[in-house]
Design a protein around this motif. Structure first.
Motif, PDB file in Angstrom:
ATOM      1  N   PHE A  14      55.824  31.048  43.833  1.00 55.05           N
ATOM      2  CA  PHE A  14      54.729  32.025  43.205  1.00 55.05           C
ATOM      3  C   PHE A  14      55.086  33.367  42.933  1.00 55.05           C
ATOM      4  O   PHE A  14      55.330  34.086  43.826  1.00 55.05           O
ATOM      5  CB  PHE A  14      53.313  32.101  43.933  1.00 55.05           C
ATOM      6  N   THR A  36      50.823  41.919  43.961  1.00 52.40           N
ATOM      7  CA  THR A  36      51.246  41.184  44.942  1.00 52.40           C
ATOM      8  C   THR A  36      52.756  40.907  45.101  1.00 52.40           C
ATOM      9  O   THR A  36      53.517  41.215  43.902  1.00 52.40           O
ATOM     10  CB  THR A  36      50.628  39.860  44.758  1.00 52.40           C
ATOM     11  N   TYR A  74      45.954  27.913  44.943  1.00 53.18           N
ATOM     12  CA  TYR A  74      46.647  29.007  44.354  1.00 53.18           C
ATOM     13  C   TYR A  74      45.368  29.574  43.601  1.00 53.18           C
ATOM     14  O   TYR A  74      45.426  28.838  42.480  1.00 53.18           O
ATOM     15  CB  TYR A  74      48.064  28.914  44.085  1.00 53.18           C
ATOM     16  N   PHE A  79      45.771  32.642  48.456  1.00 56.82           N
ATOM     17  CA  PHE A  79      45.988  31.036  48.880  1.00 56.82           C
ATOM     18  C   PHE A  79      44.477  30.776  49.422  1.00 56.82           C
ATOM     19  O   PHE A  79      44.405  31.526  50.502  1.00 56.82           O
ATOM     20  CB  PHE A  79      46.901  30.633  49.790  1.00 56.82           C
ATOM     21  N   SER A  99      48.753  36.345  48.593  1.00 56.28           N
ATOM     22  CA  SER A  99      49.956  35.371  48.394  1.00 56.28           C
ATOM     23  C   SER A  99      51.251  35.852  49.096  1.00 56.28           C
ATOM     24  O   SER A  99      52.123  35.020  49.364  1.00 56.28           O
ATOM     25  CB  SER A  99      50.389  35.614  46.735  1.00 56.28           C
TER      26      SER A  99
END
Length: 186
Positions: A14, A36, A74, A79, A99
């Motif tokens: 991710f 993130t 996701y 998450f 994440s």
């Protein structure tokens, strides 16, 4: 350097996300995320009785590790982790993690919903069939307001005044939430 060991059946990457909002759930919800880091989620299904989920930072640091029958979804920047509730059959509990694997909400919520920076969640207090009820809480994903614990009949965000409104019971009046007030709910 090995970032994720080869013992897993599947590894998903991710990528990092810039701060922003994203439409999720077929356009029904919008979620905001801060900037993130990228992460890998590794699954091990070989032991069907005990699947293994691990979230790794891109430097190989383990930030989440759970050996339970779980499911994750996701959402850009987050998450949602779902596990079977061992106390109540046919029920699941949800938790929310960044994440990068940092816990936002422990895995004890009946449901979690999003609207922009607002995240609402609930827990069942008591048994629904024996007079139990959903108690609700909320948080701002950007941390701009204090988190509301699951002890209210309902919670709303007042976007005009940037404050939480809470309702202690379904028939009570809405009031501005204060961290200095001791709330008694039945």
């Amino acid at each position: 350097k090995v970032i994720v060991p080869t013992q897993y059946d599947m590894v998903e990457y991710f990528p990092p996300k810039e701060e922003g909002t994203h439409v999720i759930e077929n356009g029904k919800e919008i979620v905001w995320n801060s900037k993130t880091v990228g992460s890998f989620v590794a699954h091990n299904y070989k032991k069907r009785a005990n699947p293994h989920y691990t979230i790794y930072k891109t430097d190989g640091t383990v930030v989440f590790d759970m050996e339970v029958e779980a499911f994750y979804d996701y959402i850009p920047g987050y998450f949602l982790i779902k596990v079977a509730d061992k106390k109540k059959s046919n029920n699941s509990l949800w938790g929310l993690y960044t994440s990068g694997g940092n816990e936002i909400l422990p895995i004890e919520c009946e449901y979690i919903t999003f609207h922009g920076k607002v995240c609402k969640y609930a827990k069942i207090i008591g048994e629904i069939s024996h007079g139990g009820t959903y108690m609700k809480g909320a948080l701002m994903l950007d941390g701009s307001l204090p988190n509301i614990p699951c002890q209210f009949s309902d919670v709303e965000y007042d976007s005009i005044n940037h404050q939480w409104l809470v309702q202690k019971e379904a028939i009570s009046k809405w009031e501005v939430y204060s961290t200095n007030k001791h709330y008694i709910t039945e």
